[in-house]
Motif scaffolding. Structure first.
Motif, short mmCIF file in Angstrom:
data_model
loop_
_atom_site.label_atom_id
_atom_site.label_comp_id
_atom_site.label_asym_id
_atom_site.label_seq_id
_atom_site.Cartn_x
_atom_site.Cartn_y
_atom_site.Cartn_z
N LEU B 16 46.92 -33.16 95.00
CA LEU B 16 48.11 -33.97 95.27
C LEU B 16 47.79 -35.47 95.19
CD1 LEU B 16 50.91 -33.01 95.84
CD2 LEU B 16 50.44 -33.12 98.28
N SER B 17 46.59 -35.84 95.65
CA SER B 17 46.27 -37.27 95.65
C SER B 17 45.51 -37.68 94.39
CB SER B 17 45.47 -37.62 96.91
OG SER B 17 44.29 -36.86 96.95
N GLY B 18 45.38 -36.77 93.44
CA GLY B 18 44.79 -37.13 92.16
C GLY B 18 43.30 -37.43 92.23
N GLU B 20 40.01 -36.45 91.33
CA GLU B 20 39.32 -35.53 90.40
C GLU B 20 37.96 -35.07 90.96
OE1 GLU B 20 39.23 -36.57 86.16
OE2 GLU B 20 40.72 -38.10 86.65
N TRP B 56 57.90 -35.37 92.40
CA TRP B 56 58.37 -36.15 91.26
C TRP B 56 59.87 -35.93 91.07
CZ3 TRP B 56 60.36 -35.36 86.28
CH2 TRP B 56 60.36 -36.50 85.46
N TYR B 61 57.38 -39.15 93.87
CA TYR B 61 56.19 -39.34 93.03
C TYR B 61 56.60 -39.97 91.71
CZ TYR B 61 52.00 -37.33 95.19
OH TYR B 61 50.88 -37.12 95.95
N PRO B 64 52.16 -41.95 87.29
CA PRO B 64 50.71 -41.99 87.54
C PRO B 64 50.26 -40.95 88.56
CG PRO B 64 51.61 -44.20 87.55
CD PRO B 64 52.79 -43.26 87.52
N GLU B 65 51.09 -40.65 89.54
CA GLU B 65 50.73 -39.66 90.55
C GLU B 65 50.78 -38.26 89.98
OE1 GLU B 65 53.60 -41.53 92.72
OE2 GLU B 65 52.24 -42.64 94.04
N VAL B 67 50.35 -37.48 86.78
CA VAL B 67 49.27 -37.30 85.80
C VAL B 67 47.92 -37.16 86.49
CG1 VAL B 67 48.05 -38.34 83.85
CG2 VAL B 67 50.53 -38.54 84.01
N THR B 68 47.67 -37.98 87.51
CA THR B 68 46.37 -37.87 88.19
C THR B 68 46.26 -36.53 88.93
OG1 THR B 68 47.27 -39.24 89.96
CG2 THR B 68 45.82 -40.33 88.40
N GLN B 71 45.28 -34.14 86.36
CA GLN B 71 43.87 -34.31 86.00
C GLN B 71 42.94 -33.73 87.06
OE1 GLN B 71 44.44 -38.36 83.33
NE2 GLN B 71 43.49 -38.52 85.33
#
Lengths: 485, 218
Positions: B16-18, B20, B56, B61, B64-65, B67-68, B71
């Motif tokens: 959730l917080s991206g 990685e 989202w 969201y 950027p949130e 997509v991260t 990822q």
């Protein structure tokens, strides 16, 4: 680290000083009229020269008064949290006040506002993220006018937490209004430490303090409740038509207020505000959306800053009668210019038709304008300056930055993220969501806010205390029934 | 039990917080503590990416949130994939070949869709930008693609999407064709006979699910 704060100025520093010199000259040579007994006594006690009905303060007396005004006024919400820090170039917004009509979204025409509308105004203001304070921005038509000032404050305190910009309609209002504020804070001392409301005090152009507004000024000073000086010269009607001389007169009127206020209580909090207007030479109206009105506002605020005082202006509003192109154009220009000038409290959101008509739909739309203006006032950040080359090198490797941690960490601070009121959808998305225009979207937004009810009901005992205060006041004035709040 | 709850909730939060690195680390820890890859995916990764999508949709969201988060999901999947074994096939929603069409170097929208499809369980073969129709056909045949996606950001390159639809049909491929890009409208997609069109990366996931025969999420 913040970069250069974008700044708009109407005068060089030297020219601003000359405006102040001329205003001091106006006060000593032309003098000002005072109708209020308390203020007259203060001026006489201070040995201010009286010629006929006018007081003629020497420069030294005014400079001395200026020397004791605090450079900063902080406002705290009903819970005691800091909500607005007025001073420096810090920018805040509150709804324009006080309107005698409300724009009805059903008929698209104005109508007299009632108590219910006042509640709704407070709810909507509470929901507006970019508006720091509420105002008692409507004059309710379902209570007697002489009771309206204190009743508006009562409604505001019960329906939003935000600090309040308000004012009095009668000289007997201040006492009970102060008691309401004290009831929230618990004691006079706590109210002085954490101001909850600002009272607008308006001299009459040219150079006159009426009984009512002068009393409010003196009462505020003696209670250490912030007062906001709102001089209202009209260029070409009650002030010279040339903008510089309007600013000179505006400054002289405000300085006379500073003198009275600081004589009543040196060091009491004061805000250097105004609501000038470039008189419309065809219709005889006072357009708030005229660029010259705004230029005088900016000049006046710059003078206030030069004097080291917190500043205010009535800007970011429109003279349009409905939510049309003129409304958006004038409101947007005003809010942006005011923010660029670093005016500390900007009263305007929601207001139409020469400060006579509030619109809840306009208020939610203007909240977005305020968000953009606040973003602009923060300028371009230098936080990432040290990483610039490395970042762009990484970009050439990655192809895009949407998934980069720098983007995720920074975008919310770098961009003002508008609500759905600002349309940035693709055409298909826009059409799929009903193809609404901004006014339609605003009506939906307001309906949603109102459907959720009071967002900030007070604690039971506070609600009871405030209720007792207003009922006792109503009885004192012989008013039997009160509308439901 | 409480330990595994904490582990999965940490992994969910990492998605959730991206984060990685955190997602990969916690996925490794899940395997080390004896959890299966499938359990880890179902209890942490899928709820995490789904929540990011919901946030989202709600306007909380932003890209950027999203997509991260995708990822981070991908980073965790890279740890889990090698041990998935036979389970892997049942997890894949389908095989997608995606590219921006020839003459068009715009990459962002296409990459966004690729990332979201991949995070949501599709096997994605991203051919990049400026890709000729012939190469897309070749690759789709090679991997037996379920879906071919083509992005066009210019009105001058949109006709390549029509060529792609025609080429897929005449090559007798079973793959469905989805088109997108800023100037691409539903009307254009219908006009050229594409099977699907999406206006944003999240709806692309839903459209793709429908096209390959899975129920759209949520």
């Amino acid at each position: 680290m913040e970069g250069l704060r974008p700044k708009l100025e109407m005068f060089t520093g030297e020219e601003a000083d000359r405006v102040i010199d001329h205003a001091l000259g106006v006060l000593s040579k032309v003098g000002f009229l005072v109708e209020n007994g308390d203020a007259k006594a203060l001026l006489r006690e201070a040995g201010i020269e009286e010629k006929g009905a006018r007081f003629h303060p020497p420069e030294a007396a005014v400079r001395q008064a200026l020397g004791t005004v605090p450079a900063r006024v902080c406002l705290f919400d009903r819970d005691g949290a800091l909500a607005a820090d007025l001073g420096g170039d810090r920018v805040h917004f509150d709804p324009g006040s006080a309107a005698i009509h409300i724009l009805d979204p059903g008929t698209k025409r104005r109508r007299p506002p009632v108590t219910r509308d006042l509640c709704h105004l407070a709810w909507v203001t509470q929901a507006c993220k970019n508006i720091a304070a509420q105002s008692t921005a409507l004059v309710p038509s379902d209570v007697p006018e002489s009771f309206g000032d204190r009743f508006r404050l009562h409604v505001a305190l019960l329906n939003s937490k935000k600090p309040i910009v308000t004012g009095t309609f009668g000289t007997d209002a201040f006492d009970v209004m102060k008691r309401m504020l004290v009831a929230v804070r618990g004691s006079e001392k706590a109210l002085t430490e954490r101001p909850l409301a600002v009272f607008d005090c308006c001299p009459t152009a040219p150079l006159t303090w009426s009984e009512l507004t002068c009393q409010a000024l003196v009462d505020c000073a003696r209670s250490a409740i912030p007062a906001e000086l709102v001089s209202m010269p009209m260029g070409g009607a009650t002030a010279p038509v040339t903008l510089r001389e309007m600013v000179v007169q505006h400054c002289a009127e405000s300085l006379s207020g500073v003198l009275i206020h600081q004589l009543a209580c040196p060091g009491a909090p004061l805000i250097w505000g105004g609501s000038p207007a470039a008189f419309d030479m065809r219709h005889g109206t006072t357009p708030m959306g005229a660029i010259e009105t705004m230029m005088v506002d900016l000049g006046n605020a710059q003078v206030g800053k030069r004097l080291g005082l917190p500043t205010h202006a009535y800007m970011g509003m429109s003279d349009a009668k409905v939510l049309d192109w003129q409304n958006g154009m004038e409101s947007g220009i005003g809010a942006i210019l005011a923010a660029l000038s670093g005016i500390n409290m900007i009263s305007g959101p929601g207001m139409l038709d020469f400060e006579t008509t509030q619109s809840l739909e306009k208020l939610v739309l203007d909240d977005q304008v305020c968000g953009m203006a606040l973003r602009l006032s923060r300028g371009i950040s230098l936080d990432s300056a040290g990483e610039a080359v490395e970042l762009i090198r990484e970009l050439t490797v990655l192809g895009n930055f949407l998934g980069h941690r720098h983007t995720r960490a920074s975008f919310r601070r770098e961009q003002f993220l508008p609500s759905r009121l600002v349309d940035r959808a693709t055409h298909d998305d826009w059409e799929a969501s009903g193809g609404a225009d901004a006014r339609d979207r605003a009506e939906g937004e307001v309906r949603g806010i109102l459907a959720r009810g009071n967002p900030a009901p007070p604690a039971d005992d506070l609600g009871r205390d405030l209720d007792e205060l207003i009922r006792a006041e109503a009885r004192r004035l012989g008013i039997e029934a009160l509308p439901e709040v | 039990m409480a330990d595994s709850d904490e582990l999965f909730s940490g992994l969910y939060q990492a998605v959730l917080s991206g984060d990685e690195d955190g997602a990969a680390r916690l996925a490794t820890r899940a395997l080390d503590s004896g959890h299966s890859a499938l359990e880890t995916i179902e209890r942490a990764l899928i709820p995490g990416i789904r929540e990011a999508g919901d946030l989202w949709e709600e306007g909380e969201y932003f890209l950027p949130e999203l997509v991260t988060a995708a990822q981070a999901m991908k980073a965790a999947m890279a740890v889990l994939q090698p041990v998935l074994g036979a389970e892997a096939k049942s997890l894949s929603l389908g095989r997608v070949v995606i590219a921006t069409v020839e003459g068009d170097i715009h990459d962002i929208g296409k990459s966004l869709v690729a990332t979201m499809l991949s995070a949501n369980g599709f096997e994605v073969i991203d051919e990049g930008a400026g890709v000729p129709v012939s190469r897309l056909i070749e690759r789709a045949r090679e991997v037996d693609a379920d879906l071919v996606c083509a992005s066009a950001l210019l009105t001058t390159t949109m006709p390549r999407q029509r060529e792609l639809v025609n080429a897929v049909r005449s090559a007798g491929l079973r793959a469905k064709v989805m088109v997108g890009g800023a100037p691409v409208t539903r009307g254009w997609a219908e006009q050229i006979g594409a099977d699907g069109h999406a206006d944003n990366a999240l709806s692309a996931v839903n459209v793709a699910r429908t096209l390959v025969g899975h129920r759209a999420a949520g």
